[in-house]
Design a protein around this motif. Sequence first.
Motif, short mmCIF file in Angstrom:
data_model
loop_
_atom_site.label_atom_id
_atom_site.label_comp_id
_atom_site.label_asym_id
_atom_site.label_seq_id
_atom_site.Cartn_x
_atom_site.Cartn_y
_atom_site.Cartn_z
N GLY A 30 0.74 -1.07 -0.25
CA GLY A 30 0.03 0.05 0.14
C GLY A 30 0.97 1.11 -0.01
N ASP A 31 2.19 1.45 -0.83
CA ASP A 31 3.01 2.42 -0.58
C ASP A 31 3.22 2.98 -1.98
OD1 ASP A 31 5.11 3.70 -1.09
OD2 ASP A 31 6.59 1.87 0.11
N PHE A 32 2.73 4.24 -1.64
CA PHE A 32 2.23 5.12 -2.85
C PHE A 32 3.70 6.33 -3.51
CE2 PHE A 32 -1.36 2.68 -2.91
CZ PHE A 32 -1.75 2.75 -4.14
N ASN A 33 4.70 5.80 -2.21
CA ASN A 33 5.90 6.34 -2.66
C ASN A 33 6.37 7.01 -3.95
OD1 ASN A 33 8.38 8.33 -2.91
ND2 ASN A 33 9.17 7.18 -0.72
N PRO A 34 6.57 8.11 -4.52
CA PRO A 34 6.76 8.28 -5.81
C PRO A 34 8.09 7.63 -6.65
CG PRO A 34 5.70 10.36 -5.12
CD PRO A 34 6.15 9.21 -4.16
N ILE A 35 9.31 7.12 -5.58
CA ILE A 35 10.40 6.23 -5.89
C ILE A 35 9.95 4.92 -6.52
CG2 ILE A 35 11.29 5.74 -4.07
CD1 ILE A 35 14.10 7.38 -3.84
N HIS A 36 8.75 4.50 -6.32
CA HIS A 36 8.40 3.75 -6.45
C HIS A 36 8.33 3.14 -8.17
CE1 HIS A 36 10.36 2.56 -3.11
NE2 HIS A 36 9.49 2.22 -1.95
N ASP A 37 8.28 4.62 -8.37
CA ASP A 37 6.72 4.58 -10.16
C ASP A 37 8.35 3.94 -11.01
OD1 ASP A 37 5.35 5.11 -9.02
OD2 ASP A 37 4.97 7.28 -8.89
N PRO A 38 7.78 3.11 -11.88
CA PRO A 38 8.47 2.59 -12.75
C PRO A 38 9.05 3.86 -13.36
CG PRO A 38 6.63 1.61 -12.47
CD PRO A 38 6.23 2.29 -12.52
N ASP A 39 8.55 5.21 -13.73
CA ASP A 39 9.19 5.52 -14.52
C ASP A 39 10.03 7.25 -13.63
OD1 ASP A 39 7.12 6.41 -13.50
OD2 ASP A 39 6.23 7.64 -15.27
N ALA A 40 10.28 6.98 -12.18
CA ALA A 40 10.52 7.77 -11.75
C ALA A 40 13.00 7.55 -12.09
CB ALA A 40 11.06 7.49 -10.17
N ARG A 41 13.12 9.06 -11.81
CA ARG A 41 14.25 9.47 -12.63
C ARG A 41 15.38 8.88 -11.33
NH1 ARG A 41 18.23 13.31 -10.52
NH2 ARG A 41 16.94 14.28 -9.65
N ARG A 42 14.85 8.45 -10.45
CA ARG A 42 16.01 8.23 -8.99
C ARG A 42 14.68 6.85 -8.48
NH1 ARG A 42 17.06 12.06 -4.77
NH2 ARG A 42 18.63 10.85 -3.96
N PHE A 43 14.33 5.93 -9.20
CA PHE A 43 13.95 4.79 -8.88
C PHE A 43 14.61 4.08 -7.85
CE2 PHE A 43 13.28 -0.01 -9.38
CZ PHE A 43 11.71 -0.30 -9.65
N CYS A 44 13.49 3.28 -7.15
CA CYS A 44 14.68 1.88 -6.57
C CYS A 44 13.69 0.89 -5.45
CB CYS A 44 15.34 2.93 -5.00
SG CYS A 44 13.98 3.33 -4.07
N VAL A 45 14.05 -0.33 -6.10
CA VAL A 45 13.23 -1.42 -5.49
C VAL A 45 12.71 -1.05 -3.79
CG1 VAL A 45 12.87 -3.55 -5.09
CG2 VAL A 45 13.96 -3.47 -7.21
N PRO A 46 11.08 -0.67 -3.53
CA PRO A 46 10.89 -1.11 -2.31
C PRO A 46 12.15 -2.23 -1.22
CG PRO A 46 9.22 -1.78 -3.42
CD PRO A 46 10.82 -1.64 -4.31
N GLY A 47 12.14 -1.90 0.05
CA GLY A 47 13.16 -2.07 0.79
C GLY A 47 12.18 -3.37 1.74
N ASP A 48 10.88 -3.02 1.46
CA ASP A 48 9.97 -4.16 2.35
C ASP A 48 10.35 -5.34 1.20
OD1 ASP A 48 9.10 -3.19 3.81
OD2 ASP A 48 7.39 -1.28 2.88
N LEU A 49 9.88 -5.24 -0.33
CA LEU A 49 10.24 -6.15 -1.20
C LEU A 49 11.31 -6.87 -0.33
CD1 LEU A 49 9.52 -7.94 -3.27
CD2 LEU A 49 9.96 -6.63 -4.90
#
Length: 236
Positions: A30-49
């Motif tokens: 339920g995490d909608f942090n923009p950094i986890h969006d596929p097209d985010a410039r600074r995308f990162c895999v969520p630590g929860d995964l």
Amino acid sequence: MFLDRFYSVRDKHIFITAPQASLFAKEVAGDFNPIHDPDARRFCVPGDLLFAIVLSRFGLSSNMTFKFLNLLGAEVPLEFRESDDGTIEVCDEAGKVYLEVNRSGDRTFDKTIVEEFIRCYVSTSGKNFPHTLIPLMESHGVMFNPDRPMVMYQSMSLSLSQLETPSPELELNKTDLEAVGKRGNVTLDYHLMSGGKPVGDVSKRIMLGGLREYCPKAIAAVTEEFYRLKAKGTGA
């Protein structure tokens, strides 16, 4: 295992694509942090995964500490290494460590117990913002950079008095925010409840970036964007 669609295994390495990581963040955490969006410039895999994959592969132990050392991008070939003392490292082929896990005590590999605990544990990420962080930041008169919100895990730990925890729930117990220059260190402490009784303690440490004076108008805009992304991600 319910995690199978959120990563793949090739040549003994684990790969996580941006869409897989984003889907896990939105659908499971339920995490909608923009950094986890596929097209985010600074995308990162969520630590929860990464947390979830570790538990699915190595089991749930009575005492565990997870330290996030580096941000993980998409499709990095990952190795999950276990040392003789039980320490687990999630690293790439060059040896760069992204997550270090220390554990002790009893352990269970029961799929139902592990899955229920994973779902319970990561679901709190969807409540961090706005429900928990906004009141905490407001009470301290500070906030993260609204133009580039940076909310990242530093570490997580758990201590369980029992591994059999039917229908586990995390109950927020205490929050704290320490401002260090432009950085905010947040600590969230929870009681793990099962059957209405406390069966353990969980703590999460989160870093806030670009700390500045709290601005209600700016926070309102960030919150509005959060709910827009959430509605888009859930199809609401």
